[in-house]
Write an enzyme that holds these catalytic residues in place. Structure first.
Site, PDB file in Angstrom:
ATOM      1  N   LYS A 150       0.827  -1.223   0.000  1.00 31.54           N
ATOM      2  CA  LYS A 150       0.000   0.000   0.000  1.00 31.54           C
ATOM      3  C   LYS A 150       0.853   1.262   0.000  1.00 31.54           C
ATOM      4  O   LYS A 150       0.581   2.182  -0.749  1.00 31.54           O
ATOM      5  CB  LYS A 150      -0.890   0.056   1.256  1.00 31.54           C
ATOM      6  CG  LYS A 150      -2.005  -0.945   1.283  1.00 31.54           C
ATOM      7  CD  LYS A 150      -3.035  -0.594   2.360  1.00 31.54           C
ATOM      8  CE  LYS A 150      -2.460  -0.569   3.770  1.00 31.54           C
ATOM      9  NZ  LYS A 150      -1.978  -1.865   4.256  1.00 31.54           N
TER      10      LYS A 150
ATOM     11  N   ARG B  79      -9.431   1.418   9.519  1.00 32.58           N
ATOM     12  CA  ARG B  79      -8.950   0.061   9.774  1.00 32.58           C
ATOM     13  C   ARG B  79      -9.999  -0.768  10.511  1.00 32.58           C
ATOM     14  O   ARG B  79      -9.785  -1.945  10.734  1.00 32.58           O
ATOM     15  CB  ARG B  79      -7.730   0.095  10.687  1.00 32.58           C
ATOM     16  CG  ARG B  79      -6.360   0.362  10.079  1.00 32.58           C
ATOM     17  CD  ARG B  79      -5.657  -0.843   9.592  1.00 32.58           C
ATOM     18  NE  ARG B  79      -4.277  -1.055  10.004  1.00 32.58           N
ATOM     19  CZ  ARG B  79      -3.219  -0.322   9.700  1.00 32.58           C
ATOM     20  NH1 ARG B  79      -3.335   0.787   9.034  1.00 32.58           N
ATOM     21  NH2 ARG B  79      -2.018  -0.713  10.074  1.00 32.58           N
TER      22      ARG B  79
ATOM     23  N   ARG C 150      11.151  -6.450   4.594  1.00 33.94           N
ATOM     24  CA  ARG C 150      11.110  -5.040   4.993  1.00 33.94           C
ATOM     25  C   ARG C 150      11.779  -4.855   6.359  1.00 33.94           C
ATOM     26  O   ARG C 150      12.444  -3.848   6.602  1.00 33.94           O
ATOM     27  CB  ARG C 150       9.657  -4.556   5.070  1.00 33.94           C
ATOM     28  CG  ARG C 150       9.547  -3.088   5.396  1.00 33.94           C
ATOM     29  CD  ARG C 150       8.160  -2.569   5.184  1.00 33.94           C
ATOM     30  NE  ARG C 150       7.270  -2.955   6.259  1.00 33.94           N
ATOM     31  CZ  ARG C 150       5.958  -2.747   6.258  1.00 33.94           C
ATOM     32  NH1 ARG C 150       5.375  -2.207   5.204  1.00 33.94           N
ATOM     33  NH2 ARG C 150       5.218  -3.094   7.273  1.00 33.94           N
TER      34      ARG C 150
ATOM     35  N   ARG D 218      11.979  -1.831  11.019  1.00 30.05           N
ATOM     36  CA  ARG D 218      10.803  -1.412  11.790  1.00 30.05           C
ATOM     37  C   ARG D 218      10.573  -2.351  12.965  1.00 30.05           C
ATOM     38  O   ARG D 218      10.568  -3.564  12.808  1.00 30.05           O
ATOM     39  CB  ARG D 218       9.567  -1.425  10.882  1.00 30.05           C
ATOM     40  CG  ARG D 218       9.196  -0.059  10.395  1.00 30.05           C
ATOM     41  CD  ARG D 218       8.031  -0.121   9.462  1.00 30.05           C
ATOM     42  NE  ARG D 218       6.807  -0.605  10.086  1.00 30.05           N
ATOM     43  CZ  ARG D 218       5.618  -0.501   9.523  1.00 30.05           C
ATOM     44  NH1 ARG D 218       5.501   0.050   8.339  1.00 30.05           N
ATOM     45  NH2 ARG D 218       4.557  -0.968  10.128  1.00 30.05           N
TER      46      ARG D 218
HETATM   47  P1  AMP Z   1       0.916   0.760   9.231  1.00 29.47           P
HETATM   48  O1  AMP Z   1       2.163   1.507   8.941  1.00 29.47           O
HETATM   49  O2  AMP Z   1      -0.272   1.283   8.456  1.00 29.47           O
HETATM   50  O3  AMP Z   1       1.076  -0.724   9.100  1.00 29.47           O
HETATM   51  O4  AMP Z   1       0.558   1.040  10.768  1.00 29.47           O
HETATM   52  C1  AMP Z   1       1.441   0.681  11.802  1.00 29.47           C
HETATM   53  C2  AMP Z   1       0.672   0.596  13.116  1.00 29.47           C
HETATM   54  O5  AMP Z   1       0.073   1.862  13.424  1.00 29.47           O
HETATM   55  C3  AMP Z   1      -0.475  -0.400  13.129  1.00 29.47           C
HETATM   56  O6  AMP Z   1      -0.055  -1.711  13.374  1.00 29.47           O
HETATM   57  C4  AMP Z   1      -1.327   0.169  14.265  1.00 29.47           C
HETATM   58  O7  AMP Z   1      -0.769  -0.125  15.527  1.00 29.47           O
HETATM   59  C5  AMP Z   1      -1.198   1.670  14.043  1.00 29.47           C
HETATM   60  N1  AMP Z   1      -2.245   2.179  13.127  1.00 29.47           N
HETATM   61  C6  AMP Z   1      -2.075   2.756  11.909  1.00 29.47           C
HETATM   62  N2  AMP Z   1      -3.256   3.116  11.376  1.00 29.47           N
HETATM   63  C7  AMP Z   1      -4.208   2.746  12.273  1.00 29.47           C
HETATM   64  C8  AMP Z   1      -5.639   2.835  12.287  1.00 29.47           C
HETATM   65  N3  AMP Z   1      -6.336   3.360  11.264  1.00 29.47           N
HETATM   66  N4  AMP Z   1      -6.279   2.340  13.375  1.00 29.47           N
HETATM   67  C9  AMP Z   1      -5.603   1.815  14.410  1.00 29.47           C
HETATM   68  N5  AMP Z   1      -4.272   1.688  14.451  1.00 29.47           N
HETATM   69  C10 AMP Z   1      -3.563   2.155  13.398  1.00 29.47           C
END
Ligand code: AMP
Length: 191
Positions: A13, A88, A127, A133
C-alpha cells in the site's frame, strides 16, 4: 480524487500510495507514518500509540479518528487525498462516513490490493531487514495479519455495499501494479 487504500500489511500500500498521490497530485496520508513520526518526536500521541504498535495491535478508534480528521482539514487536502491505513475498523469507517457526508466530500473509490498470504509475510520479513521497523518481527507480523483479518477485512463488505470497492492485483513489479492502479482510476474518471 478522494481515495482510500485497503489491503493487509505487506500488500504494498505505501509504495503504491506514493505513485498514486504523485500522479493525482493529492496528499498521501498514512496513519502509520503519522504515528511513527509522533513516536520519534516523543509526543503524547506517540507515547500512547507506541504500546499498541509494538504489540501489533490497533490504536484505539477515537485516537485515530481525531488525528485523521485534523490532518484532512489542512489546506492541501481540500481537493482530494489518499488515505493509507485508515479506516482500519468498521467504527472508524462509520465515523469517517458521517464526517465526509457533513462536508459533502464523497469518496471516489476504495482500492483493495490483493496478494496471497505467503507473499505478504515474505515482504514483511524482508522489509524488517531493510527498514528495521520494530513491528516487523515475526510474532508481531502474525499479530498484525490477524488484526487485519478480524478487524479490517469487514470493511471490504462495508465499501462493497456502497459500490466503492475496486480490486487491484498486488503481485508483480511495483511499476506494473502502479500502472494497473492508475489505469483503473483513469477508467473511473472517464465513467
Ligand atoms: P501501518 O504503517 O499502516 O502498518 O501502521 C502501523 C501501526 O500503526 C499499526 O499496526 C497500528 O498499531 C497503528 N495504526 C495505523 N493506522 C491505524 C488505524 N487506522 N487504526 C488503528 N491503528 C492504526
Amino acid at each position: 480524487m478522494r481515495l482510500v487504500l485497503l489491503g493487509p500489511p505487506g500488500a504494498g500500500k505505501g509504495t503504491q500510495a506514493a505513485i498514486i498521490a504523485e500522479a493525482h497530485d493529492i496528499p498521501h496520508v498514512a496513519t502509520g507514518d503519522i504515528f511513527r513520526a509522533n513516536v520519534q518526536q516523543e509526543t503524547a500521541l506517540g507515547t500512547e500509540a507506541k504500546a499498541y504498535m509494538d504489540r501489533g495491535e490497533l490504536v484505539p478508534d477515537d485516537v485515530v479518528i481525531g488525528m485523521v480528521q485534523d490532518r484532512l482539514t489542512e489546506d492541501d487536502a481540500a481537493d482530494g487525498f489518499l488515505l493509507d491505513g485508515f479506516p482500519r475498523t468498521v467504527p472508524q469507517a462509520e465515523a469517517f462516513e458521517v464526517w465526509l457526508q457533513e462536508r459533502d466530500w464523497p469518496l471516489d473509490a476504495v482500492i483493495r490490493f490483493v496478494a496471497p498470504e505467503e507473499e505478504l509475510i515474505a515482504r514483511l520479513e524482508s522489509r524488517r531487514e531493510i527498514e528495521g521497523r520494530s513491528d516487523d518481527d515475526s510474532e508481531v507480523i502474525r499479530k498484525r495479519l490477524v488484526e487485519y483479518r478480524s478487524k479490517t477485512e469487514p470493511l471490504e463488505d462495508f465499501y462493497e455495499e456502497r459500490g466503492l470497492l475496486r480490486d487491484v492485483e498486488a503481485v508483480g513489479e511495483i511499476e506494473e501494479v502502479g500502472r494497473r492502479t492508475l489505469d483503473m482510476l483513469a477508467s473511473l474518471e472517464r465513467a
